[in-house]
Design an enzyme around this catalytic site. Structure first.
Site, PDB file in Angstrom:
ATOM      1  N   CYS A  94      -6.329  -5.088  -7.989  1.00 34.06           N
ATOM      2  CA  CYS A  94      -6.276  -4.572  -6.523  1.00 34.06           C
ATOM      3  C   CYS A  94      -5.625  -5.958  -5.935  1.00 34.06           C
ATOM      4  CB  CYS A  94      -7.390  -4.096  -5.806  1.00 34.06           C
ATOM      5  SG  CYS A  94      -8.929  -5.178  -6.305  1.00 34.06           S
ATOM      6  N   HIS A  95      -5.793  -7.002  -6.411  1.00 33.65           N
ATOM      7  CA  HIS A  95      -5.403  -8.278  -5.830  1.00 33.65           C
ATOM      8  C   HIS A  95      -3.727  -8.166  -5.606  1.00 33.65           C
ATOM      9  CE1 HIS A  95      -5.174  -9.258 -10.007  1.00 33.65           C
ATOM     10  NE2 HIS A  95      -4.400 -10.147  -9.888  1.00 33.65           N
ATOM     11  N   GLU A 119      -1.017 -15.648 -11.692  1.00 30.28           N
ATOM     12  CA  GLU A 119       0.039 -14.839 -12.129  1.00 30.28           C
ATOM     13  C   GLU A 119       1.506 -15.524 -11.635  1.00 30.28           C
ATOM     14  OE1 GLU A 119      -0.677 -10.957 -10.972  1.00 30.28           O
ATOM     15  OE2 GLU A 119      -2.803 -10.854 -12.044  1.00 30.28           O
ATOM     16  N   ASN A 164     -12.182  -0.163  -5.647  1.00 27.01           N
ATOM     17  CA  ASN A 164     -12.012  -0.526  -7.014  1.00 27.01           C
ATOM     18  C   ASN A 164     -13.421  -1.094  -7.437  1.00 27.01           C
ATOM     19  OD1 ASN A 164     -11.005  -1.441  -9.465  1.00 27.01           O
ATOM     20  ND2 ASN A 164      -9.767  -2.597  -8.544  1.00 27.01           N
ATOM     21  N   TYR A 190       0.936  -1.137   0.189  1.00 24.78           N
ATOM     22  CA  TYR A 190      -0.100  -0.020  -0.237  1.00 24.78           C
ATOM     23  C   TYR A 190       0.940   1.254  -0.009  1.00 24.78           C
ATOM     24  CZ  TYR A 190      -4.022  -2.954   1.159  1.00 24.78           C
ATOM     25  OH  TYR A 190      -4.949  -4.198   1.196  1.00 24.78           O
TER      26      TYR A 190
END
Length: 162
Positions: free
Chosen positions: A118-119, A147, A110, A87
Site C-alpha cells: 500500500c506504500h 525501492e 490493508n 488511488y
C-alpha cells in the site's frame, strides 16, 4: 496463532499466520513467538527486501476483507517495486474505476502492509497521500526509498523524483 517478530529499518514488526498463510503484519514486537515455516520464510524475504536484495515477495497470503478489498489488495500486488500508482489508477486496476475513495479506505485497512504494498499508492498529482502504518508518511517514504522512489519532503506538495 503462529507469529514471529523482527526488527526492521521501519521499526519492529510482527507477522501472523493461519493455516500456513500470512494473515497480518503489525507494527510492534511480541515476546512470545510461535514460528512456522511460512513465518520463517516471510522473515527471510522481509530481511532481503530491507537489504534491497528482494523486489517481489513470494508468500501465501490470506488477508481478511470484503470482495472489493480483496480486489484492491490483489491489484496493489501488481504495482512493481520502484513504481507507484494513484488511488484512481488502482481503482481502475481493481475493476472499479470510479471507486478511488473506497480504494483509499481499502489501502488503510490493508492487514499485510509492506508485503501487500500500500506504500506504493499515491494521491493525485503524485502527492504522498497517507499511510496508516507506524510512522505514517515517514515510513511510506522509507519503504519507497528502499525501492528507489523518493517522495518530496512536503507531505502535500511536489512531484516524485524517479
Amino acid at each position: 496463532m503462529p507469529q514471529i517478530s523482527i526488527n526492521t529499518p521501519v521499526g519492529a514488526i510482527t507477522i501472523f499466520a493461519f493455516e500456513d498463510q500470512i494473515v497480518a503484519l503489525e507494527w510492534g514486537f511480541v515476546e512470545e513467538i510461535d514460528p512456522s515455516p511460512v513465518l520463517e520464510e516471510a522473515q527471510k524475504q522481509l530481511g532481503a527486501y530491507f537489504r534491497g536484495d528482494l523486489r517481489d515477495f513470494d508468500l501465501p497470503l490470506a488477508p481478511d476483507g470484503t470482495e472489493f478489498q480483496q480486489a484492491v489488495w490483489q491489484a496493489m500486488c501488481k504495482i512493481p517495486a520502484g513504481k507507484t500508482a494513484s488511488y484512481k489508477e488502482l481503482a481502475t486496476m481493481a475493476g472499479s474505476p470510479k471507486a478511488f475513495q473506497a480504494v483509499g479506505t481499502a489501502c488503510g485497512l490493508n492487514p499485510i502492509p509492506i508485503i501487500i504494498p500500500c506504500h506504493r499508492v499515491l494521491a493525485s498529482g503524485d502527492k504522498p497521500g497517507g499511510y496508516s502504518g507506524e510512522g505514517g508518511l515517514e515510513t511510506k517514504r522509507a519503504l519507497l526509498k528502499i525501492e528507489g522512489v523518493a517522495l518530496p519532503l512536503g507531505s502535500d506538495q511536489g512531484s516524485l523524483d524517479l
